[in-house]
Write a protein that holds these residues in place. Structure first.
Motif, short mmCIF file in Angstrom:
data_model
loop_
_atom_site.label_atom_id
_atom_site.label_comp_id
_atom_site.label_asym_id
_atom_site.label_seq_id
_atom_site.Cartn_x
_atom_site.Cartn_y
_atom_site.Cartn_z
N LEU A 1 19.66 54.94 59.43
CA LEU A 1 21.10 55.03 59.48
C LEU A 1 21.62 55.67 58.20
O LEU A 1 21.41 55.14 57.12
CB LEU A 1 21.71 53.63 59.65
N PRO A 2 22.30 56.81 58.28
CA PRO A 2 22.79 57.45 57.06
C PRO A 2 23.95 56.67 56.46
O PRO A 2 24.73 56.02 57.16
CB PRO A 2 23.25 58.84 57.56
N ALA A 3 24.04 56.73 55.12
CA ALA A 3 25.15 56.09 54.44
C ALA A 3 26.42 56.88 54.70
O ALA A 3 26.39 58.09 54.95
CB ALA A 3 24.86 56.01 52.96
N ILE B 1 31.52 57.02 50.18
CA ILE B 1 31.08 57.37 48.83
C ILE B 1 29.58 57.17 48.64
O ILE B 1 28.94 57.85 47.84
CB ILE B 1 31.88 56.55 47.79
N LEU B 2 28.98 56.25 49.40
CA LEU B 2 27.55 56.00 49.26
C LEU B 2 26.70 57.14 49.80
O LEU B 2 25.49 57.18 49.56
CB LEU B 2 27.17 54.70 49.98
N SER B 3 27.29 58.08 50.52
CA SER B 3 26.54 59.22 51.03
C SER B 3 26.44 60.34 50.02
O SER B 3 25.73 61.32 50.25
CB SER B 3 27.21 59.75 52.31
N THR B 4 27.12 60.21 48.89
CA THR B 4 27.09 61.24 47.85
C THR B 4 26.07 60.87 46.78
O THR B 4 25.71 59.70 46.62
CB THR B 4 28.47 61.37 47.20
N THR C 1 11.57 53.56 48.13
CA THR C 1 10.46 54.42 48.53
C THR C 1 9.67 53.87 49.71
O THR C 1 9.04 54.64 50.43
CB THR C 1 9.49 54.62 47.36
N CYS C 2 9.69 52.56 49.93
CA CYS C 2 8.81 51.96 50.94
C CYS C 2 9.55 51.35 52.12
O CYS C 2 8.93 50.71 52.97
CB CYS C 2 7.92 50.89 50.28
N THR C 3 10.87 51.50 52.18
CA THR C 3 11.63 51.03 53.32
C THR C 3 12.65 52.10 53.69
O THR C 3 12.83 53.09 52.98
CB THR C 3 12.38 49.72 53.03
N THR C 4 13.32 51.89 54.82
CA THR C 4 14.37 52.81 55.24
C THR C 4 15.76 52.29 54.85
O THR C 4 16.77 52.77 55.37
CB THR C 4 14.32 53.01 56.77
N ALA C 5 15.80 51.31 53.95
CA ALA C 5 17.09 50.77 53.51
C ALA C 5 17.91 51.84 52.80
O ALA C 5 17.36 52.75 52.17
CB ALA C 5 16.87 49.58 52.57
N GLY C 6 19.22 51.71 52.88
CA GLY C 6 20.12 52.63 52.22
C GLY C 6 20.60 52.09 50.89
O GLY C 6 20.06 51.11 50.37
N PRO C 7 21.64 52.69 50.32
CA PRO C 7 22.12 52.29 49.00
C PRO C 7 22.49 50.82 48.88
O PRO C 7 22.26 50.21 47.83
CB PRO C 7 23.35 53.19 48.80
#
Length: 326
Positions: free
Chosen positions: A118-120, A123-126, A244-250
């Motif tokens: 899921l993309p951020a 502001i978290l997408s910048t 680096t090891c998960t798909t978690a976002g900011p």
């Protein structure tokens, strides 16, 4: 004179802090830059690279009769960086192409550092938003640990009164007195002549250099190094592991850093009971071991943060060696 005492203390603490950052970072920085690691992973990886280089130069200096100073690790660090620079440069263009292909295949945003899943948004997408999330995690988690640690210690210049601290502080003095930081020199401090044995001395090598560079007392140098590892390296390493090891976002990265001090078992327990400084040093680097093993096992998600084959081939043995020596 009494009015100026707090100012003098602050200057001494700052001098020790700058020296500790220099010793923890400068020897390993050329090699890390040559590997072209992603920024967060690079910051965390600098410590084990520096520790390994410091340990190697300590033993080399012992064999060659070279007095123990920071000059030797800095020189070896430059040589290591030069050796890795050309292979890293050759792979940089290929890595950029592979990263673009991964982003396209995963339908992820193409901005550097974006993760699959899921993309951020907002502001978290910048890039600034992602950097802000990491900084917030460090400030929240590290700040909480700093307050707890200083309260527990009774002050940054206090001398821990538990079992092992008398050995560790005197081992640093022993290194400085003999100008020799070999693991066998540290192991021989409490042995009869001729009965020297190996003792894991990465901690004592590190702190002795901080004392040399800063010119401050051993307890202050030991405490500053301990706090830096606990409140800076540990939260950053956990966030690097999450990134680096998960798909978690900011938000996930920030939570990982914020929860760095959620358990009393580590790092606080090893900072006041024992005091088990070599084991404490080892444990602060364990997230990097997990990162390397996840990549080796193929468990790390495909993203711009994923280690390349060259990076993994260098990072895994370096981190494992640093942990072992610590």
């Amino acid at each position: 004179q009494e009015a100026g005492a707090p100012r003098v203390d602050i200057l001494r603490i700052l001098a020790t802090l700058v020296a500790a950052l220099l010793v923890l970072g400068a020897p390993g920085l050329p090699a890390v830059l040559a590997l072209r690691l992603r920024p967060l992973t690079a910051i965390v990886a600098t410590v084990p690279f520096s520790l390994l280089i410091i340990a190697v130069t300590a033993e080399a200096g012992h064999l060659l009769g070279v007095p123990w100073t920071l000059a030797s690790p800095l020189l070896l660090g430059l040589l290591a960086g030069a050796a890795l620079w050309l292979p890293g440069r050759r792979r940089s263009s290929a890595e950029a192409s592979a990263g673009a292909a991964v982003a396209a295949s995963d339908h992820a945003p193409t901005a550097p550092g974006d993760e699959p899943g899921l993309p951020a948004t907002g502001i978290l997408s910048t890039p600034r938003g992602r950097a802000g999330a990491l900084l917030a995690g460090l400030l929240l988690g590290g700040g909480t640990l700093l307050v707890q640690a200083l309260t527990m210690m009774g002050g940054i210049r206090a001398v821990n009164q538990t079992y092992d601290n008398v050995f560790h502080l005197n081992a640093v003095r022993h290194v400085l007195r003999l100008e020799d930081a070999s693991a066998w020199v540290v192991g021989g401090m409490t042995a009869l002549p001729g009965n020297e044995s190996y003792y894991p001395s990465a901690w004592h090598q590190l702190v002795s250099l901080v004392v040399q560079v800063s010119g401050q007392e051993i307890p202050l140098a030991s405490n500053v190094v301990m706090l830096l590892l606990a409140v800076v390296l540990w939260p950053l390493a956990l966030m690097a592991l999450m990134r680096t090891c998960t798909t978690a976002g900011p938000v996930g990265w920030m939570v990982a850093g914020t929860l760095a001090g959620v358990t009393g078992a580590f790092p606080l327990a090893l900072m006041y009971w024992g005091i088990v400084l070599p084991y404490f040093l080892c444990m602060t680097m364990m997230p990097l071991v997990v990162i390397a093993v996840c990549h080796l096992a193929g468990l790390a998600p495909r993203s711009a943060q994923r280690l390349t084959g060259l990076q993994l081939a260098v990072l895994l043995p370096v981190v494992c060696a640093a942990v072992t020596l610590a």
